[in-house]
Design a protein around this motif. Sequence first.
Motif, PDB file in Angstrom:
ATOM      1  N   SER A  16      17.215  -3.092  -9.491  1.00 55.17           N
ATOM      2  CA  SER A  16      16.340  -2.142  -8.805  1.00 55.17           C
ATOM      3  C   SER A  16      16.816  -0.715  -9.076  1.00 55.17           C
ATOM      4  N   LYS A  18      16.594   3.206  -7.204  1.00 54.96           N
ATOM      5  CA  LYS A  18      16.240   4.008  -6.036  1.00 54.96           C
ATOM      6  C   LYS A  18      16.275   5.468  -6.469  1.00 54.96           C
ATOM      7  N   ASN A  65       6.788   0.628  -4.482  1.00 54.20           N
ATOM      8  CA  ASN A  65       7.322  -0.062  -3.317  1.00 54.20           C
ATOM      9  C   ASN A  65       6.382   0.070  -2.127  1.00 54.20           C
ATOM     10  N   SER A  96       4.944  -5.096   2.283  1.00 56.04           N
ATOM     11  CA  SER A  96       6.398  -5.326   2.243  1.00 56.04           C
ATOM     12  C   SER A  96       6.707  -6.726   1.728  1.00 56.04           C
ATOM     13  N   GLU A  99       6.100  -6.802  -1.990  1.00 58.81           N
ATOM     14  CA  GLU A  99       7.198  -6.129  -2.681  1.00 58.81           C
ATOM     15  C   GLU A  99       8.412  -7.053  -2.780  1.00 58.81           C
ATOM     16  N   GLN A 103      10.096  -8.587  -6.144  1.00 55.81           N
ATOM     17  CA  GLN A 103      11.510  -8.360  -6.439  1.00 55.81           C
ATOM     18  C   GLN A 103      12.230  -9.683  -6.711  1.00 55.81           C
TER      19      GLN A 103
END
Length: 133
Positions: A16, A18, A65, A96, A99, A103
Amino acid sequence: MNSILKHPKAETFAYSIKVHANVHPTYQQTSQEHLSKLEKDDLKLSYSTCQYFDNGCSLDPSYKNAVCRTFICMTIENSLDEKHKKLLHKWTKTFSKEEMDFQVKHETKLKQRGINLIETPAKVIKYFQELKD
């Protein structure tokens, strides 16, 4: 993807990325000694904007996201009636979950291939490009 991987505020993990928000400089001038950690985090969030807000986000919507896909400012959210607030929260939970499912699915596949964003970012990019073909 390369613009995200090489972004100066990007923090890259194996599976991932960020990209930290821009925090307005006046945040540092606010008194915080009486605030809890949660209150400090909320305060910082109120001074923060997305790195891509000014230029527009170039991510495909399916790669965004849940925050990007569900954000509504507090002024608008507070103006909603209870029915619409419940609907908003339902959609936020749905996004959510999508997502998290995305993932988990792709992290598993990338692990099976022995590739990740730290050691083999070009292969990860290729993997996602092949999904679009």
